[in-house]
Design an enzyme around this catalytic site. Structure first.
Site, mmCIF file in Angstrom:
data_model
loop_
_atom_site.group_PDB
_atom_site.id
_atom_site.type_symbol
_atom_site.label_atom_id
_atom_site.label_comp_id
_atom_site.label_asym_id
_atom_site.label_seq_id
_atom_site.Cartn_x
_atom_site.Cartn_y
_atom_site.Cartn_z
ATOM 1 N N ARG A 162 -112.425 -13.282 -34.348
ATOM 2 C CA ARG A 162 -113.446 -12.456 -33.674
ATOM 3 C C ARG A 162 -114.842 -12.730 -34.263
ATOM 4 N NH1 ARG A 162 -109.343 -11.620 -31.428
ATOM 5 N NH2 ARG A 162 -108.699 -9.746 -30.297
ATOM 6 N N SER A 232 -110.458 -3.052 -28.986
ATOM 7 C CA SER A 232 -110.256 -2.763 -30.412
ATOM 8 C C SER A 232 -111.593 -2.440 -31.061
ATOM 9 C CB SER A 232 -109.671 -3.981 -31.126
ATOM 10 O OG SER A 232 -108.441 -4.317 -30.566
ATOM 11 N N GLU A 330 -115.196 -4.143 -35.106
ATOM 12 C CA GLU A 330 -115.216 -5.387 -34.326
ATOM 13 C C GLU A 330 -116.315 -5.307 -33.271
ATOM 14 O OE1 GLU A 330 -113.895 -7.755 -30.953
ATOM 15 O OE2 GLU A 330 -112.228 -6.392 -31.302
HETATM 16 N N1 EPU Z 1 -99.389 -0.661 -34.081
HETATM 17 C C1 EPU Z 1 -99.138 0.577 -34.595
HETATM 18 N N2 EPU Z 1 -99.323 1.645 -33.767
HETATM 19 C C2 EPU Z 1 -99.722 1.512 -32.502
HETATM 20 C C3 EPU Z 1 -99.990 0.248 -31.975
HETATM 21 C C4 EPU Z 1 -99.819 -0.843 -32.798
HETATM 22 O O1 EPU Z 1 -98.763 0.744 -35.736
HETATM 23 O O2 EPU Z 1 -99.898 2.536 -31.846
HETATM 24 C C5 EPU Z 1 -99.207 -1.816 -34.973
HETATM 25 C C6 EPU Z 1 -97.833 -2.385 -34.876
HETATM 26 O O3 EPU Z 1 -97.417 -2.740 -36.137
HETATM 27 C C7 EPU Z 1 -97.998 -3.612 -34.024
HETATM 28 C C8 EPU Z 1 -99.361 -4.069 -34.472
HETATM 29 O O4 EPU Z 1 -100.078 -2.864 -34.651
HETATM 30 O O5 EPU Z 1 -97.006 -4.544 -34.277
HETATM 31 C C9 EPU Z 1 -100.067 -4.966 -33.531
HETATM 32 O O6 EPU Z 1 -100.360 -4.270 -32.340
HETATM 33 P P1 EPU Z 1 -100.948 -5.052 -31.096
HETATM 34 O O7 EPU Z 1 -100.051 -6.120 -30.676
HETATM 35 O O8 EPU Z 1 -101.370 -4.051 -30.080
HETATM 36 O O9 EPU Z 1 -102.188 -5.822 -31.677
HETATM 37 P P2 EPU Z 1 -103.447 -5.372 -32.521
HETATM 38 O O10 EPU Z 1 -103.492 -6.191 -33.754
HETATM 39 O O11 EPU Z 1 -103.480 -3.907 -32.681
HETATM 40 C C10 EPU Z 1 -104.881 -7.262 -31.473
HETATM 41 C C11 EPU Z 1 -106.254 -7.460 -30.885
HETATM 42 C C12 EPU Z 1 -106.279 -6.981 -29.433
HETATM 43 C C13 EPU Z 1 -105.220 -7.749 -28.642
HETATM 44 C C14 EPU Z 1 -103.861 -7.514 -29.300
HETATM 45 C C15 EPU Z 1 -102.749 -8.306 -28.647
HETATM 46 C C16 EPU Z 1 -107.796 -7.266 -32.762
HETATM 47 C C17 EPU Z 1 -108.848 -6.443 -33.417
HETATM 48 N N3 EPU Z 1 -107.234 -6.733 -31.675
HETATM 49 O O12 EPU Z 1 -104.636 -5.869 -31.550
HETATM 50 O O13 EPU Z 1 -107.538 -7.322 -28.903
HETATM 51 O O14 EPU Z 1 -105.190 -7.339 -27.295
HETATM 52 O O15 EPU Z 1 -103.926 -7.947 -30.679
HETATM 53 O O16 EPU Z 1 -102.840 -9.639 -28.980
HETATM 54 O O17 EPU Z 1 -107.500 -8.358 -33.223
HETATM 55 C C18 EPU Z 1 -109.756 -6.519 -28.646
HETATM 56 O O18 EPU Z 1 -110.096 -7.388 -29.441
HETATM 57 O O19 EPU Z 1 -110.582 -5.741 -28.121
HETATM 58 C C19 EPU Z 1 -108.346 -6.369 -28.327
HETATM 59 C C20 EPU Z 1 -107.889 -5.399 -27.540
#
Ligand code: EPU
Length: 334
Positions: A162, A232, A330
């Site tokens: 990012r 995010s 972010e």
């Molecule tokens: N999780 C929780 N609780 C929740 C949701 C998620 O504990 O309610 C934990 C879980 O351990 C899960 C992990 O978070 O395995 C990852 O969750 P998720 O796949 O939703 O990914 P993220 O790391 O939270 C990132 C990006 C998102 C992107 C998703 C999917 C960043 C800051 N965010 O989120 O990007 O859609 O991966 O690849 O890297 C954005 O940048 O605006 C964005 C939405």
């Protein structure tokens, strides 16, 4: 065609749905007009694309330039790949569907990300195992200080998680277009653990990957016209392997991912959830951490940028207190 507006409301130009006013708002679909605007403009200039990754924390902006440059064209090809040049004012997801309709692979995992093409190299947008940098070949810009054209190779963009040269040099470049190298054959990227299980058995195609990504996004992420948000709000923090191990022994359920430079990435969503913020709101009730994905802060209606920022600061403080990890936003604060 150029349009210049005075005292212009930016409410419909940011997905967070925050009230702010531009003293002067310039919109143009012509590069020469944009160049002339920049040449004569008093600084600072805010270049506003789709407004999907920013938070207005001050009520006014002196000068906002909104490039509405349109067009997607094929600019080259070899036996395996094509070069596609997309102008910055194109809606990102329109480019994704354009490429899938022509069987050009590389963007399908990035389906339904809000915003315009111009923002993709700035944020190095990423989701479901893919990042814009995987397919960006070059970026064409205008240097804001003098309006001169300046091309950037992929290396010069200095992409990170990012992050990019453009993000590090905010306010210095207006993105004109982005050229992508896409594959003529479908190259499935199923690195994201949840993606494979969403695909119907034996039917892995660009269209089914898109469908699965769209479904996952709709399940987890709020729809901004209904609920203001900027995706995010925080980055997933990267920590040393030592710190990661220490945390893991104290919190065995802690999700850990490998990151560049021998670091470990923690899940910000998990950290925030453990601190009890999931589904919680501020005292006024107009800002909260989304109940399906607490990494996303939402404006329940009428919140100011300052209220969102105060709520984010409380979350950062409590995560740091509990885990000794300092999260970084972010979203760009304007
Ligand atoms: N999780 C929780 N609780 C929740 C949701 C998620 O504990 O309610 C934990 C879980 O351990 C899960 C992990 O978070 O395995 C990852 O969750 P998720 O796949 O939703 O990914 P993220 O790391 O939270 C990132 C990006 C998102 C992107 C998703 C999917 C960043 C800051 N965010 O989120 O990007 O859609 O991966 O690849 O890297 C954005 O940048 O605006 C964005 C939405």
């Amino acid at each position: 065609m150029i349009h210049i507006r005075k005292k212009y409301s930016l409410l419909s130009h940011n997905t967070f749905g925050i009230s702010a006013t531009a003293d002067t708002f310039v919109v143009s679909d012509n590069m020469n007009e944009l160049r002339d605007t920049l040449r004569t403009a008093a600084m600072p200039v805010l270049v506003l694309g789709g407004g999907s990754n920013l938070l207005f924390v001050s009520d006014t902006c002196p000068l906002v330039v909104h490039p509405a440059l349109k067009g997607i064209e094929l600019t080259g090809e070899d036996s395996e790949t094509v070069l596609v040049r997309a102008c910055s004012g194109e809606v990102w997801d329109d480019l994704v569907t354009w490429s899938i309709a022509r069987n050009y692979s590389g963007l399908e995992n990035l389906s339904l990300i809000p915003g315009n093409v111009g923002a993709c190299p700035v944020q190095n947008i990423g989701a479901y195992g893919a990042e814009a940098q995987d397919v960006i070949e070059s970026v064409e810009t205008l240097h804001i200080a003098d309006g001169k054209q300046q091309p950037f190779s992929k290396q010069e963009c200095r992409f990170g998680y990012r992050d990019s040269f453009f993000k590090q040099n905010r306010g210095k470049y207006l993105i004109v277009s982005v050229t992508f190298r896409l594959s003529k054959t479908f190259v499935p990227n199923l690195a994201y653990s949840g993606l494979k299980s969403m695909l119907p058995n034996g039917n892995i195609s660009m269209a089914t990957v898109r469908e699965a990504v769209v479904k996952m996004r709709r399940q987890k992420l709020p729809d901004h016209p209904l609920l203001g948000n900027a995706g995010s709000f925080f980055k997933n923090p990267a920590v040393s392997s030592q710190q990661a191990e220490a945390l893991k022994s104290e919190y065995p359920a802690l999700p850990l991912y490998t990151a560049a430079g021998g670091l470990n990435k923690l899940s910000a969503a998990w950290l925030i959830e453990q601190c009890g913020w999931k589904g919680k709101r501020n005292k006024q009730g107009n800002v909260g951490a989304y109940d399906r994905q607490p990494l996303i802060l939402v404006n329940y209606g009428g919140a100011s940028g300052k209220e969102v920022l105060d709520f984010a600061s409380e979350i950062i403080r409590s995560v740091e207190e509990k885990f000794g990890v300092r999260m970084e936003p972010e979203v760009n604060m304007i």
